[in-house]
Design a protein around this motif. Structure first.
Motif, PDB file in Angstrom:
ATOM      1  N   VAL A  26       8.426   3.754   4.828  1.00  0.00           N
ATOM      2  CA  VAL A  26       9.028   4.329   6.029  1.00  0.00           C
ATOM      3  C   VAL A  26       8.099   5.432   6.543  1.00  0.00           C
ATOM      4  O   VAL A  26       7.545   6.217   5.761  1.00  0.00           O
ATOM      5  CB  VAL A  26      10.434   4.900   5.758  1.00  0.00           C
ATOM      6  CG1 VAL A  26      11.401   3.782   5.444  1.00  0.00           C
ATOM      7  CG2 VAL A  26      10.406   5.913   4.619  1.00  0.00           C
ATOM      8  N   VAL A  27       7.901   5.476   7.866  1.00  0.00           N
ATOM      9  CA  VAL A  27       7.006   6.432   8.498  1.00  0.00           C
ATOM     10  C   VAL A  27       7.817   7.428   9.311  1.00  0.00           C
ATOM     11  O   VAL A  27       8.743   7.048  10.036  1.00  0.00           O
ATOM     12  CB  VAL A  27       5.975   5.716   9.398  1.00  0.00           C
ATOM     13  CG1 VAL A  27       5.186   6.724  10.227  1.00  0.00           C
ATOM     14  CG2 VAL A  27       5.021   4.875   8.549  1.00  0.00           C
TER      15      VAL A  27
ATOM     16  N   ASP B 135      18.850   4.801   8.689  1.00  0.00           N
ATOM     17  CA  ASP B 135      19.399   6.151   8.735  1.00  0.00           C
ATOM     18  C   ASP B 135      19.129   6.907   7.431  1.00  0.00           C
ATOM     19  O   ASP B 135      20.036   7.491   6.825  1.00  0.00           O
ATOM     20  CB  ASP B 135      20.899   6.096   9.039  1.00  0.00           C
ATOM     21  CG  ASP B 135      21.498   7.462   9.318  1.00  0.00           C
ATOM     22  OD1 ASP B 135      20.769   8.304   9.880  1.00  0.00           O
ATOM     23  OD2 ASP B 135      22.667   7.691   8.960  1.00  0.00           O
ATOM     24  N   SER B 136      17.869   6.872   6.987  1.00  0.00           N
ATOM     25  CA  SER B 136      17.433   7.578   5.770  1.00  0.00           C
ATOM     26  C   SER B 136      18.155   7.096   4.521  1.00  0.00           C
ATOM     27  O   SER B 136      18.285   7.835   3.536  1.00  0.00           O
ATOM     28  CB  SER B 136      17.626   9.105   5.914  1.00  0.00           C
ATOM     29  OG  SER B 136      16.888   9.601   6.993  1.00  0.00           O
TER      30      SER B 136
ATOM     31  N   MET C  75      24.496  -1.395  -2.840  1.00  0.00           N
ATOM     32  CA  MET C  75      24.006  -0.178  -3.472  1.00  0.00           C
ATOM     33  C   MET C  75      23.209   0.581  -2.427  1.00  0.00           C
ATOM     34  O   MET C  75      22.345   0.019  -1.757  1.00  0.00           O
ATOM     35  CB  MET C  75      23.139  -0.492  -4.683  1.00  0.00           C
ATOM     36  CG  MET C  75      23.909  -0.996  -5.889  1.00  0.00           C
ATOM     37  SD  MET C  75      25.190   0.150  -6.479  1.00  0.00           S
ATOM     38  CE  MET C  75      24.183   1.567  -6.950  1.00  0.00           C
ATOM     39  N   MET C  76      23.518   1.861  -2.285  1.00  0.00           N
ATOM     40  CA  MET C  76      22.873   2.686  -1.264  1.00  0.00           C
ATOM     41  C   MET C  76      22.131   3.843  -1.933  1.00  0.00           C
ATOM     42  O   MET C  76      22.689   4.556  -2.763  1.00  0.00           O
ATOM     43  CB  MET C  76      23.906   3.232  -0.277  1.00  0.00           C
ATOM     44  CG  MET C  76      23.302   4.093   0.837  1.00  0.00           C
ATOM     45  SD  MET C  76      24.560   4.784   1.942  1.00  0.00           S
ATOM     46  CE  MET C  76      25.357   5.974   0.835  1.00  0.00           C
TER      47      MET C  76
ATOM     48  N   LYS D  53      21.878   3.858  13.140  1.00  0.00           N
ATOM     49  CA  LYS D  53      22.709   3.673  11.954  1.00  0.00           C
ATOM     50  C   LYS D  53      23.325   2.277  11.844  1.00  0.00           C
ATOM     51  O   LYS D  53      24.234   2.071  11.028  1.00  0.00           O
ATOM     52  CB  LYS D  53      23.829   4.718  11.896  1.00  0.00           C
ATOM     53  CG  LYS D  53      23.352   6.163  11.946  1.00  0.00           C
ATOM     54  CD  LYS D  53      24.511   7.137  11.873  1.00  0.00           C
ATOM     55  CE  LYS D  53      24.035   8.575  11.947  1.00  0.00           C
ATOM     56  NZ  LYS D  53      25.147   9.547  11.855  1.00  0.00           N
ATOM     57  N   ARG D  54      22.872   1.320  12.640  1.00  0.00           N
ATOM     58  CA  ARG D  54      23.449  -0.022  12.595  1.00  0.00           C
ATOM     59  C   ARG D  54      22.818  -0.829  11.461  1.00  0.00           C
ATOM     60  O   ARG D  54      21.597  -0.867  11.294  1.00  0.00           O
ATOM     61  CB  ARG D  54      23.259  -0.748  13.923  1.00  0.00           C
ATOM     62  CG  ARG D  54      23.861  -0.009  15.108  1.00  0.00           C
ATOM     63  CD  ARG D  54      23.704  -0.788  16.400  1.00  0.00           C
ATOM     64  NE  ARG D  54      24.572  -1.963  16.435  1.00  0.00           N
ATOM     65  CZ  ARG D  54      24.634  -2.789  17.482  1.00  0.00           C
ATOM     66  NH1 ARG D  54      23.870  -2.587  18.541  1.00  0.00           N
ATOM     67  NH2 ARG D  54      25.453  -3.827  17.461  1.00  0.00           N
ATOM     68  N   LEU D  55      23.677  -1.469  10.662  1.00  0.00           N
ATOM     69  CA  LEU D  55      23.233  -2.310   9.556  1.00  0.00           C
ATOM     70  C   LEU D  55      23.856  -3.687   9.729  1.00  0.00           C
ATOM     71  O   LEU D  55      25.072  -3.821   9.870  1.00  0.00           O
ATOM     72  CB  LEU D  55      23.649  -1.704   8.218  1.00  0.00           C
ATOM     73  CG  LEU D  55      23.210  -2.473   6.966  1.00  0.00           C
ATOM     74  CD1 LEU D  55      21.684  -2.453   6.842  1.00  0.00           C
ATOM     75  CD2 LEU D  55      23.847  -1.880   5.708  1.00  0.00           C
TER      76      LEU D  55
END
Length: 438
Positions: free
Chosen positions: A232-233, A286-287, A300-301, A331-333
């Motif tokens: 992730v950048v 979203d991190s 699992m998050m 934040k869409r998954l």
């Protein structure tokens, strides 16, 4: 290095190619040109003169009614009615005096793949990629738009092609600058591409910028074994991170490790609780990093800010055969997968996670004609990945990809020879000159 070109029309499945030899990067020319059908002997004669006994519709017998073109306002109609003036002659002496900052701002808005052709104009433009002023303007302009990067090896030689969605064109990028390792594509973020592989028996991870042809190897992990990685950048901080998920090596559970480019070190974090993963595919949104689990059922998050794992009891839809997690914007998954036990009843569907209710909500279904064209056999495998609410589908036996725009709810084909290699790896890619590997 030659430049080779090929454009791809959405919805047609047929590509047109065009050879050009200016610049450093190439457009792909291995696909057949698109041919328009010839209208010949079997066509129906629709001319009024060809129909016996037809009514004379000569303009001299018709009443002419002046109307404004449909959908155009008065200002637009007036613009169309203006006389066309010849092009103004461009004076070399004037354009040669263009201020440096204005020139850099103009070039910064040129599509990245076109910059390499412009570098042959003069010595000044040839050094444009080393100009800090140009890179500053380039970092401030909007992104060129999403691209698809395909990577494969032909006779052990790395090959790479990029499909520009805005330009609908394939570009060949030379990848001979990478070391001769047995590596595979991890993913891309913010203009950088991450690979992992084996240098002999040593597991290594490298990060590169395909446009600037720069790369470097990351330091070895604390537990330097083959792991599932994701990069992730952070463009605002001009840094990137690589996350190595927890894994089991022998009888030992390996902890999660995170690489920080600012510190140039790997840090150890919590070991993932004992779970039964149902897929090695991950999604970063979203991190947070998400993985699918069968036991306990759900997700699992991993929170990048705290370094801890937690379980989300989001039950999967019934009769789900195979599912892919896809990260969207804001934040869409998404969850993408096939539903149905029999090939004639199967369908491809897309769900979105309702974070408040912790449940999957169906938002779209792939039309049957696209599903049958993408997967001809019920047991056929497919790949799925996404970026910026765009979801791309590829299957092993197809020479094209299927793109779905979640916001516009539009399906379209992406044709190209770069997708025809059985061992090609594909991901979304954002071309940027200012993406630093350090």
């Amino acid at each position: 290095m030659d430049v080779i070109g090929e454009s791809s029309e959405s919805g047609s499945g047929v590509s047109s190619s065009q050879l050009k030899k200016n610049g450093s990067f190439g457009e792909d020319d291995r696909c057949p040109k698109q041919v328009s059908p010839l209208r010949g002997g079997g066509s129906r004669n629709t001319s009024p003169l060809g129909r016996v006994g037809s009514r004379n519709t000569s303009p001299s017998r018709q009443k002419v009614i002046k109307t404004k073109p449909r959908g155009l306002d008065e200002e637009t109609v007036a613009t169309f009615g203006k006389a066309v003036h010849p092009d103004v002659q461009m004076e070399d002496s004037i354009w040669a005096m263009l201020p440096e900052d204005l020139l850099n701002e103009i070039l910064a808005r040129v599509p990245p793949f076109m910059i390499f052709r412009l570098r042959s104009v003069c010595k000044r433009w040839n050094l444009i990629l080393q100009d800090s002023s140009f890179l500053k303007f380039h970092s401030q302009v909007p992104s060129h738009g999403p691209c698809l990067l395909t990577f494969w090896k032909n006779s052990q030689t790395p090959q790479c092609s990029v499909f520009s969605l805005p330009l609908k064109t394939w570009y060949r990028i030379p990848f001979t600058f990478l070391p001769p390792w047995a590596f595979w594509l991890v993913g891309s973020s913010g203009g950088l591409v991450c690979f992992s592989g084996l240098d002999g028996l040593t597991f290594k991870t490298l990060v590169c910028n395909p446009l600037t042809q720069t790369w470097r190897t990351l330091p070895s992990m604390h537990y330097n074994q083959q792991r599932q990685l994701i990069m992730v950048v952070d463009r605002t901080d001009r840094s990137f991170k690589v996350i190595a998920t927890s894994d089991i090596y022998g009888d030992k559970s390996l902890p999660t490790e995170v690489y920080n480019s600012k510190l140039n070190v790997w840090s150890l974090h919590q070991v993932m609780p004992a779970v039964n993963l149902c897929s090695s595919k991950m999604a970063y949104c979203d991190s947070k990093l998400y993985l699918e689990t069968l036991s306990p059922l759900g997700l699992m998050m991993y929170r990048l800010d705290t370094g801890y794992w937690e379980h989300i009891p989001a039950k999967f839809p019934r009769s789900l055969l195979d599912g892919y997690l896809v990260a969207g914007t804001q934040k869409r998954l998404f969850l993408v997968g096939r539903i149905g036990l029999y090939s004639t009843l199967q369908s491809m569907r897309i769900w979105e996670l309702d974070h408040a209710k912790i449940m999957w909500v169906e938002i779209s279904r792939m039309p049957p004609k696209y599903f049958r064209a993408l997967l001809r056999l019920s047991a056929e495998r497919f790949e799925c990945f996404g970026q910026d609410n765009l979801i791309c589908f590829t299957s092993w036996n197809q020479g094209k990809g299927l793109l779905y725009d979640v916001d516009k709810k539009v399906w379209s084909w992406i044709a190209g020879c770069a997708l025809q290699s059985y061992n090609s790896q594909v991901c979304f890619y954002e071309p940027r000159f200012d993406a630093s590997i350090y």
